[in-house]
Write a protein that holds these residues in place. Structure first.
Motif, PDB file in Angstrom:
ATOM      1  N   THR A   1       0.953  -1.023   0.167  1.00  0.00           N
ATOM      2  CA  THR A   1      -0.148  -0.090  -0.055  1.00  0.00           C
ATOM      3  C   THR A   1       0.864   1.190   0.164  1.00  0.00           C
TER       4      THR A   1
ATOM      5  N   ALA B   1      -2.198  -0.118  -8.748  1.00  0.00           N
ATOM      6  CA  ALA B   1      -3.223  -0.685  -7.681  1.00  0.00           C
ATOM      7  C   ALA B   1      -2.746  -1.794  -7.023  1.00  0.00           C
TER       8      ALA B   1
ATOM      9  N   MET C   1      -3.482  10.008  -0.114  1.00  0.00           N
ATOM     10  CA  MET C   1      -5.042   9.753   0.380  1.00  0.00           C
ATOM     11  C   MET C   1      -5.401  10.939   1.046  1.00  0.00           C
TER      12      MET C   1
ATOM     13  N   ALA D   1     -10.984   7.420  -2.429  1.00  0.00           N
ATOM     14  CA  ALA D   1     -10.427   6.221  -2.579  1.00  0.00           C
ATOM     15  C   ALA D   1     -11.495   5.327  -3.455  1.00  0.00           C
TER      16      ALA D   1
ATOM     17  N   THR E   1       2.733   1.710  -3.195  1.00  0.00           N
ATOM     18  CA  THR E   1       2.170   1.742  -4.362  1.00  0.00           C
ATOM     19  C   THR E   1       1.572   3.256  -4.709  1.00  0.00           C
ATOM     20  N   TYR E   2       0.828   3.789  -3.437  1.00  0.00           N
ATOM     21  CA  TYR E   2      -0.034   4.923  -3.531  1.00  0.00           C
ATOM     22  C   TYR E   2       0.851   6.347  -2.892  1.00  0.00           C
ATOM     23  N   ARG E   3       0.631   7.251  -3.577  1.00  0.00           N
ATOM     24  CA  ARG E   3       1.397   8.288  -3.047  1.00  0.00           C
ATOM     25  C   ARG E   3       0.526   9.229  -2.121  1.00  0.00           C
TER      26      ARG E   3
ATOM     27  N   ASP F   1      -3.756  10.704  -7.177  1.00  0.00           N
ATOM     28  CA  ASP F   1      -3.944  10.851  -5.811  1.00  0.00           C
ATOM     29  C   ASP F   1      -5.049  10.538  -5.242  1.00  0.00           C
ATOM     30  N   LYS F   2      -5.851   9.462  -5.927  1.00  0.00           N
ATOM     31  CA  LYS F   2      -6.650   8.746  -5.160  1.00  0.00           C
ATOM     32  C   LYS F   2      -6.553   7.225  -5.441  1.00  0.00           C
ATOM     33  N   PRO F   3      -6.248   6.645  -4.233  1.00  0.00           N
ATOM     34  CA  PRO F   3      -5.903   5.166  -4.565  1.00  0.00           C
ATOM     35  C   PRO F   3      -7.007   4.299  -5.124  1.00  0.00           C
ATOM     36  N   THR F   4      -6.705   3.462  -6.043  1.00  0.00           N
ATOM     37  CA  THR F   4      -7.642   2.250  -6.426  1.00  0.00           C
ATOM     38  C   THR F   4      -7.365   1.070  -6.105  1.00  0.00           C
TER      39      THR F   4
END
Lengths: 707, 707
Positions: free
Chosen positions: B289, B436, B296, B380, B292-294, B411-414
């Protein structure tokens, strides 16, 4: 049992009509017929489509009425508008089992869907036709290659029966449940529901564990009665979804707002021996647990580990799940000390790595496991070991060693936690050997063992105590008070609520209603000072919030002042409030305040609520629930499972409360709720639990005005 | 930063001496040298064994002193009795980095182990030699093929740095952490510990996420100060084990027994921005997590699902993890309604299956996901989809579709939840694409998103407020009172404890000590009735339990009776108790009772405890902890995170309490604990929070008699 023969037509059909079969085949076409053939079904299939012709080498009938043989099961996958007519044809053909795959009935947003749902229900009423669905993938029977799903999937055959409300539990059964024997997706449950399916699976020889995936439930009382019969014979595990607050109904009283539906489901499951699974990722390992182990006699767990760090994690998980780390006997300690290096401390967890490294890991595993399992202080063992390499060429592979020793102790579960990237391969090898279960994590292992122990210690041996209704209740009197309140269109009965619970034998504080200061003075003199004054108004719900309560009034002078103050406060709080007067009560202060109440639950009918009372009720939420009525034992359980039991037992310098008296009040409240379904909600708050006896000080009751 | 250069000798050594290398090789021999060669290490290796000769084609040196080249790192795997001598040789050779694999030092049961541990510590003191271990597998650096373990394993290279106290976190890093970049097993931590390793990994370019596996901690304050620097730059996830009650120390006061060590660790982690991982099975997905995601930005989650049943499960998990189901904008609803069948209700969760079945699942997935991610009400998305078949030939495979759309909204976690037996293959394909994360369950997905949001909303942006010590505290006065008590060998200060907290500016009830009924009468007259009487005895710990408290005394007559009664009760309770007299206090009843106290924690030093007071303190355990001192903001946080905050805010007809005044008391208590380390434990219970101001009614203080 008729329903068993009936469900056999669904689960073991000799012939199936597939109605609304598509002519498109291949990946992405979701063709039921193609799927049925691929699953290896050996019975007769009658495809039906108005266009006729043939599909996948089979003759297509233009109508179900044209079929020239006996049909055990009809599977309907037509557009939704055609469904009611097809169901009608099935009833006319005398087809006993119908699966409706089509969506868009009670699951739809529009009115048409609900009307067609009702039409189907009306059509089958009084006929021999029973329906599974609509909005379902239907039936999967891996023992007989029956599969009515439209989605391609694979599973593993296992002695697990699943009843669900979403097809994913069957299509993804290997993932969720670890495999599948018989699966029934009851979908919208326009007809056949959980109760019949559960009873069917309970009697099915090839099923050892029953899984329910439940989003909602109708006729909760019938379901619970059935579950009480089933659970001592086979474990029933339920994954109840929709537990978040979105599902909770709006409610207007304490008991109402506290009795969130989810807690009521939990209470109902516990009362009927159903094991609730809190996390979907645990279901597969739980099934394997119940399939593999035949007994677990206590909660004392020994840990045999290749790693000290893993042992600590396992002890954490043990404690978190309410189990205990076993205290190994002196004999076992001595035996292990003889194997381990001199410098090591021997205990539980037993870290076998230093000995294993010196003398051979397999040999030490066998020696230590045998000693530990033989220990009378040990009820189950968790072996923590590695799966760093493929078991086929892993020098640390001890699968056979563990299985050999574990098989000698069939009444003590030997659980295994394998960590490392090859743990799946280890798990498969343990699963194939059927002696021990290899779990994904210590959390999962201890969670499953805790549920296994719960089953064997409480559910399997359980004799459900017979409920005896309390004798000296005044049903007619209570009903009359409520009827009078309803006659006056009162939304919430208040001082009359005390009269109602008093009619059911719950002791209530001495009191009287005054409508002038003079009447109040007279009442106070009769009752004796000190007294408490409380506003009596059906429009004022929370008296304290409105400044409508003054306690500890010791003289006539104080009383007259208090009377005026309360009246002023009440009118300031709500100028249009209808004021009946002021309730004058004997002032009682010694005792512990609890809340006792209940409500009519849409699924389960009368439900009891009990917990910490007074101003802390809603803050601390130290409450518990039961489906009413309850026996004295169940009432005592309720009292004991709340935190406030410690106060009632005399903690922190308090005098102990009268637990027997409180049990009596709970049983009577349960009887009241069951006898008078016109009570929507009722609560006594506070019910004062004194060293001798209990006393209701305040109560509210909301009558049901709906037809 | 010197320690970085130093740790580079451990993590990136150009040359390694393997001391105590075994001549046995092959599976099951746990040969460090063989393992090092197999891992592909490219530097120079110097095997050392007194027997000399050669092993695996390498010349064996008889002593570390015989090595004729520069040694960056020495790995010691000799029998334990040889270790101190070898360490001495390493210091003499000027070797900067030493890993001691051998077990049996402070981890041993015997005294010899502890003595050798101390000998090693003494040997390296003042030298340039630093030690990792003993009782460790040492170092793994997958970027440079460095591996000092003796057990064969494989892992996956990933930008994760692990500092652990058990080798399984490195050997099973693929399982626990999802992969590994740099791993340091600090073992018994005779020298190098968490702080240095964490700082090193924080500055290492190839590391994106830091994992700590912590069984214990020394020098907690230095660690926390370092963590406050590191966490805004890189997420630090900690798996703290040993959290069960076995680890909790015996304690003799409220604050002591409440401050279980585990809750103190949780408070310390929260205060320094470290994210605690409650369940080891979640660590790998959490790492993925954070890799991967920058970003939230909020807690509003949209659900796009192939199955209505899966959507419900996901919403449950969302609520359980403190996130919110997003309310889709009207625009999004309209757009989705244009895609979905007419009969469907459109909302969140958005069930795309009926539309997908009719119009193509991939196409509908792309359309719907794009609309949902574009919605300003959505922070998200969780996509629930199937892995029933191998993704290579699954018509429902939407991996590329989801990645393509998700990449447009960085900028929105999928997040993705794939269910079905092939979910591992799906997870791998998503992992390879790096857009993702495919999670194992909705519970895991929402848990990880909640931690991601926690990081971005509080930790990453956090500016740690500067602590300002309260000004008007009387350090000397407080110290003198405690010193006097210690001079009299009093175990627990009682009435003097009120004097101590008063010296630190915490308001205390007006009071006086009476040793005769006459003195009590005089005091009561000075204070004004009503008054409360409390027994003053350093031998009576819980006054209420001993019948040593009588409240609400309204006259001289009542007072004399109460004085006698209290004396009788105290002597009946404990005939040998030393009685100092009776404390006469102004009777204050209006206000909410809280507990405020603290203790010296072995890891973290002064720790504050705050929560619900009075008789409910130990029953309800509505308490919270902080490492002292605290700022006013932190004090306010403590107040707000307890249940009793609702009472203080004026719930249920209570007058609101003086929160600012309470904040002041908490800050002052923190200062007291920090300024006077001779306080082992102290608590004020109750501290009465009134509408204006607070008032300490009773207190206890346990001085530290140890050197």
């Amino acid at each position: 049992m008729g329903h068993h023969i009936l469900l056999d037509s669904f689960v073991n059909p000799q012939s199936i009509a597939v109605i609304g079969v598509s002519s498109r085949t291949g990946p992405g076409t979701f063709n039921v017929l193609e799927r049925m053939l691929a699953s290896g079904y050996q019975g007769v299939i009658y495809p039906v489509n108005p266009r006729g012709g043939s599909i996948l080498g089979l003759k297509v009938y233009k109508s179900v009425k044209d079929i020239d043989g006996h049909v055990d099961l009809a599977v309907i996958a037509t557009p939704r508008t055609a469904v009611p007519g097809v169901v009608k044809q099935c009833t006319e053909m005398g087809i006993k089992a119908v699966v409706i795959i089509t969506q868009g009935f009670s699951d739809a947003h529009d009115e048409a869907g609900m009307l067609m749902h009702q039409e189907i229900v009306n059509t089958i009423r009084g006929t021999k036709t029973r329906v599974v669905g609509p909005n379902t993938i239907g039936i999967v029977n891996t023992f007989a290659n029956v599969d009515t799903s439209f989605v391609s999937f694979n599973t593993r055959t296992s002695p697990v029966g699943i009843v669900c409300q979403s097809g994913i539990l069957l299509n993804a059964s290997q993932d969720f449940a670890g495999g599948l024997g018989i699966g029934i997706d009851i979908g919208n449950t326009c007809d056949i529901g959980f109760t019949e399916c559960m009873e069917y699976l309970a009697d099915h020889d090839q099923i050892q564990v029953i899984n329910l995936h439940m989003e909602g439930l109708r006729d909760g009382r019938r379901f619970l009665a059935a579950a009480r019969e089933v659970t001592p014979r086979k474990p029933v595990l339920v994954l109840k979804t929709g537990s978040s607050e979105e599902g909770a109904r709006a409610a207007s009283s304490h008991s109402g707002s506290l009795a969130g539906e989810d807690a009521v489901f939990s209470a109902a499951f516990a009362q009927s021996g159903i094991i609730r699974v809190e996390d979907s990722t645990r279901l597969a390992e739980l099934n394997q647990t119940f399939i593999t182990y035949r007994q677990m006699k206590g909660k004392r767990i020994a840990f045999m580990t290749i790693s000290g760090g893993a042992g600590i994690m396992a002890v954490d998980a043990c404690s978190k799940n309410g189990l205990k780390a076993a205290r190994l006997s002196d004999q076992t300690i001595t035996a292990l000390a003889g194997i381990f290096p001199d410098w090591m401390k021997v205990g539980n967890p037993a870290d076998i790595w230093p000995a294993g490294m010196a003398k051979g890991y397999g040999k030490i595993t066998a020696l230590a496991l045998d000693k530990i399992l033989a220990d009378d202080n040990v009820d189950a063992v968790l072996c923590a070991t590695t799966g760093y390499l493929d078991p086929a060429n892993d020098p640390l592979n001890t699968i056979d060693v563990i299985n050999d020793i574990a098989a000698r102790y069939p009444d003590k579960p030997t659980a295994v936690w394998v960590f490392g990237p090859h743990k799946q391969q280890y798990a498969k090898k343990f699963r194939d050997a059927k002696v021990a279960v290899a779990y994904n994590s210590p959390e999962s292992a201890l969670y499953c063992l805790a549920k296994l122990y719960q089953y064997h210690s409480t559910i399997k041996e359980q004799q459900y105590e017979l409920y005896q209704a309390p004798q000296d209740t005044n049903h007619a009197g209570a009903a009359a008070i409520i009827a009078a309140g309803m006659g006056n269109h009162i939304t919430a009965l208040n001082e009359q609520a005390l009269d109602v619970v008093e009619a059911y034998g719950i002791p209530v504080v001495r009191r009287g209603l005054a409508q002038t200061p003079e009447q109040a003075l007279q009442l106070a003199e009769d009752l004796g000072y000190p007294v408490a004054l409380k506003i009596a108004s059906s429009d004022i719900t929370h008296k304290s919030d409105a400044g409508g309560v003054i306690l500890n009034i010791k003289s006539g002078y104080e009383l007259v002042k208090a009377y005026d103050k309360i009246m002023q406060n009440a009118l300031a709080h709500r100028p249009d409030a209808r004021i009946n007067g002021v309730l004058v009560q004997s002032q009682i202060t010694r005792g512990t305040e609890v809340i006792l109440g209940g409500r009519q639950d849409p699924q389960f009918g009368p439900v009891l609520v009990y917990g910490l009372g007074g101003i802390y009720t809603e803050l601390v939420r130290d409450v518990t629930f039961r489906i009413a009525p309850v026996t004295r034992d169940e009432a005592l359980e309720m009292i004991k499972e709340t935190q406030s039991y410690k106060i009632l037992s005399g903690a922190r310098g308090q005098e102990p409360g009268d637990i027997e008296g409180l049990v009596d009040c709970i049983v009577r409240m349960g009887a009241l709720l069951c006898d008078l379904p016109e009570i929507t909600e009722v609560d006594i708050n506070p019910l004062l639990v004194k060293p001798s006896g209990c006393l209701a000080l305040d109560a509210r009751l909301i009558p049901a005005y709906r037809e």
